[in-house]
Design a protein around this motif. Structure first.
Motif, mmCIF file in Angstrom:
data_model
loop_
_atom_site.group_PDB
_atom_site.id
_atom_site.type_symbol
_atom_site.label_atom_id
_atom_site.label_comp_id
_atom_site.label_asym_id
_atom_site.label_seq_id
_atom_site.Cartn_x
_atom_site.Cartn_y
_atom_site.Cartn_z
ATOM 1 N N ASN A 81 -5.989 60.677 -13.653
ATOM 2 C CA ASN A 81 -5.374 60.997 -12.365
ATOM 3 C C ASN A 81 -3.929 61.463 -12.519
ATOM 4 N N ILE A 82 -3.232 60.902 -13.499
ATOM 5 C CA ILE A 82 -1.850 61.337 -13.751
ATOM 6 C C ILE A 82 -1.839 62.791 -14.218
ATOM 7 N N PHE A 83 -2.741 63.111 -15.149
ATOM 8 C CA PHE A 83 -2.838 64.499 -15.618
ATOM 9 C C PHE A 83 -3.153 65.446 -14.453
ATOM 10 N N PHE A 84 -4.047 64.989 -13.565
ATOM 11 C CA PHE A 84 -4.409 65.807 -12.408
ATOM 12 C C PHE A 84 -3.192 66.053 -11.516
ATOM 13 N N SER A 85 -2.441 64.995 -11.237
ATOM 14 C CA SER A 85 -1.271 65.124 -10.363
ATOM 15 C C SER A 85 -0.195 65.998 -10.989
ATOM 16 N N GLN A 86 -0.179 66.064 -12.331
ATOM 17 C CA GLN A 86 0.795 66.899 -13.038
ATOM 18 C C GLN A 86 0.329 68.351 -13.168
ATOM 19 N N GLY A 87 -0.905 68.607 -12.773
ATOM 20 C CA GLY A 87 -1.435 69.962 -12.875
ATOM 21 C C GLY A 87 -2.043 70.279 -14.230
ATOM 22 N N ASN A 88 -2.188 69.255 -15.070
ATOM 23 C CA ASN A 88 -2.806 69.455 -16.385
ATOM 24 C C ASN A 88 -4.300 69.162 -16.246
ATOM 25 N N TYR A 89 -5.015 70.120 -15.673
ATOM 26 C CA TYR A 89 -6.412 69.897 -15.309
ATOM 27 C C TYR A 89 -7.323 69.809 -16.532
ATOM 28 N N LYS A 90 -6.984 70.530 -17.566
ATOM 29 C CA LYS A 90 -7.788 70.479 -18.781
ATOM 30 C C LYS A 90 -7.746 69.086 -19.400
ATOM 31 N N ALA A 91 -6.546 68.513 -19.457
ATOM 32 C CA ALA A 91 -6.402 67.168 -20.020
ATOM 33 C C ALA A 91 -7.102 66.140 -19.137
ATOM 34 N N SER A 92 -7.012 66.334 -17.822
ATOM 35 C CA SER A 92 -7.674 65.418 -16.891
ATOM 36 C C SER A 92 -9.183 65.442 -17.096
ATOM 37 N N LEU A 93 -9.751 66.640 -17.240
ATOM 38 C CA LEU A 93 -11.189 66.768 -17.494
ATOM 39 C C LEU A 93 -11.573 66.089 -18.806
ATOM 40 N N GLY A 94 -10.688 66.224 -19.805
ATOM 41 C CA GLY A 94 -10.957 65.587 -21.095
ATOM 42 C C GLY A 94 -11.048 64.072 -20.972
ATOM 43 N N LYS A 95 -10.166 63.489 -20.176
ATOM 44 C CA LYS A 95 -10.180 62.036 -19.972
ATOM 45 C C LYS A 95 -11.453 61.599 -19.252
ATOM 46 N N SER A 117 -21.834 53.816 -16.384
ATOM 47 C CA SER A 117 -21.963 53.276 -15.027
ATOM 48 C C SER A 117 -20.987 53.929 -14.054
ATOM 49 N N THR A 118 -19.970 54.574 -14.591
ATOM 50 C CA THR A 118 -18.987 55.258 -13.731
ATOM 51 C C THR A 118 -19.356 56.720 -13.532
ATOM 52 N N GLY A 119 -20.566 57.101 -13.934
ATOM 53 C CA GLY A 119 -20.959 58.508 -13.967
ATOM 54 C C GLY A 119 -20.798 59.244 -12.662
ATOM 55 N N ASP A 120 -21.225 58.631 -11.525
ATOM 56 C CA ASP A 120 -21.137 59.356 -10.256
ATOM 57 C C ASP A 120 -19.689 59.641 -9.877
ATOM 58 N N LYS A 121 -18.838 58.639 -10.087
ATOM 59 C CA LYS A 121 -17.417 58.812 -9.794
ATOM 60 C C LYS A 121 -16.805 59.913 -10.665
ATOM 61 N N VAL A 122 -17.115 59.873 -11.962
ATOM 62 C CA VAL A 122 -16.553 60.845 -12.903
ATOM 63 C C VAL A 122 -17.055 62.253 -12.595
ATOM 64 N N LEU A 123 -18.362 62.376 -12.331
ATOM 65 C CA LEU A 123 -18.919 63.697 -12.020
ATOM 66 C C LEU A 123 -18.278 64.288 -10.768
ATOM 67 N N PHE A 124 -18.044 63.414 -9.780
ATOM 68 C CA PHE A 124 -17.416 63.895 -8.554
ATOM 69 C C PHE A 124 -15.989 64.380 -8.830
ATOM 70 N N GLU A 125 -15.255 63.572 -9.610
ATOM 71 C CA GLU A 125 -13.877 63.949 -9.952
ATOM 72 C C GLU A 125 -13.852 65.274 -10.723
ATOM 73 N N MET A 126 -14.763 65.414 -11.681
ATOM 74 C CA MET A 126 -14.799 66.639 -12.482
ATOM 75 C C MET A 126 -15.186 67.847 -11.622
ATOM 76 N N GLY A 127 -16.129 67.628 -10.690
ATOM 77 C CA GLY A 127 -16.510 68.712 -9.783
ATOM 78 C C GLY A 127 -15.336 69.175 -8.941
ATOM 79 N N ILE A 128 -14.534 68.202 -8.483
ATOM 80 C CA ILE A 128 -13.344 68.531 -7.693
ATOM 81 C C ILE A 128 -12.362 69.360 -8.524
ATOM 82 N N ILE A 129 -12.122 68.924 -9.770
ATOM 83 C CA ILE A 129 -11.148 69.626 -10.621
ATOM 84 C C ILE A 129 -11.607 71.049 -10.920
ATOM 85 N N TYR A 130 -12.893 71.214 -11.231
ATOM 86 C CA TYR A 130 -13.398 72.555 -11.540
ATOM 87 C C TYR A 130 -13.265 73.508 -10.349
#
Length: 327
Positions: A46-60, A70-83
């Protein structure tokens, strides 16, 4: 994918903000059971996302989904938002769709399912809009290229017209010479700064002229910058003149020689009817604004060529007096 200005068309900004904020808070408290490291990685993403470093955020997020399924749905949603995020210069709608579609398929009971379906709907609309814009842009570029091509064709045609007009002018001058016949006299009137070409007493054409720098009175001696007065003939011509083309006048005549002898001076010579000095033809008829020769009679380059065609050697040249002092 084509660039979409602003967020996805028809997709409320408040909804997107709510999703982002919700996901940020959720990452901090919904997955405590996966341990401190998962929570820490969510925070880093989330810090990477707020800084605009979307590639690093996706990597995390990719690390999280690999280590903590078990966090898959949350992560997939976050990644979908970033893309799909508008400020992400590497945004990829196709990958965003894949994230949301996988979430719906693999996690049918997820609380993110409804929002994912809405995101899929809006992204598909954005893709259609982008394709439409891209098609229109391609059409515009094609039309612009066609316009450029037509402009070049028009310029080419205009140049052809100009060339034809110049050819017609040249032909008209040649026809003038043929129809009017060969000249048999040149009259130079110094006061009027005028040269007239005659054939059998009829005027063929007149020209504005420039004279010697000291135009008053007849030429008396070498270097006085005066233009002669009297009756002469064209006795030769020089096609390689420093003044484009020159017709030599038979100065000095007997009267001129006698006057110079009485004065004890050289009468001078090399009096011509000529064009403009080589390299300065661009001056054109503006040259007649001042008497600039050393005693010769000057016309434009185009005019001396015309006169040269009209006037054969042996043609009489009469030079009448110029202005008198005080007149």
């Amino acid at each position: 994918m084509g660039k979409v200005h602003g967020w996805i068309s028809g997709y409320p900004n408040s909804f997107f903000i709510r999703i982002v904020i919700t996901s940020m808070f959720a990452s901090g408290c919904s997955h405590l059971n996966d341990g401190y490291q998962a929570k820490s990685t969510f925070i880093e993403a989330n810090i990477f996302f707020s800084q605009g470093n979307y590639k690093a955020s996706l990597g995390k997020y990719q690390q999280i989904i690999e280590k903590y399924p078990s966090t898959g749905d949350k992560v997939l949603f976050e990644m979908g938002i970033i893309y799909a995020y508008p400020r992400n210069e590497q945004k990829d709608y196709q990958k965003s769709l894949e994230c949301f579609q996988k979430l719906i398929k693999d996690y049918p009971e997820s609380g993110y399912k409804k929002d994912s379906e809405l995101m899929i709907f809006n992204i598909n609309n954005a893709i259609i809009k982008d394709k439409t814009i891209a098609t229109q842009q391609t059409h515009i570029e094609t039309l612009q290229q066609e316009i450029i091509t037509l402009q070049k064709k028009i310029e080419g045609l205009e140049q052809e017209v100009t060339n034809k007009e110049n050819e017609n002018i040249k032909l008209q001058k040649e026809v003038l010479i043929i129809h009017k016949g060969t000249a048999d006299k040149i009259l130079i009137e110094k006061k009027e700064r005028r040269l007239t070409v005659f054939s059998k007493g009829k005027v063929l054409k007149t020209y504005k002229i420039a004279l010697g720098g000291n135009p008053n009175g007849p030429k008396e001696r070498q270097g006085d910058n005066k233009t002669p007065e009297g009756i002469y003939v064209i006795d030769s011509r020089n096609k390689d003149s420093r003044y484009h083309l020159s017709l030599h006048i038979s100065y000095p005549n007997d009267k001129d020689k006698k006057r110079a002898q009485q004065l004890g001076v050289s009468p001078g010579g090399d009096i011509m009817i000529h064009g403009i000095k080589n390299g300065f033809s661009w001056v054109g008829d503006l040259h007649t604004g001042v008497d600039w020769t050393k005693g010769c009679i000057a016309v434009t380059d185009e005019e001396i060529e015309e006169i040269g065609k009209l006037v054969p050697n042996g043609t009489i040249v009469e030079i009448r007096p110029g202005r008198q002092d005080g007149t």
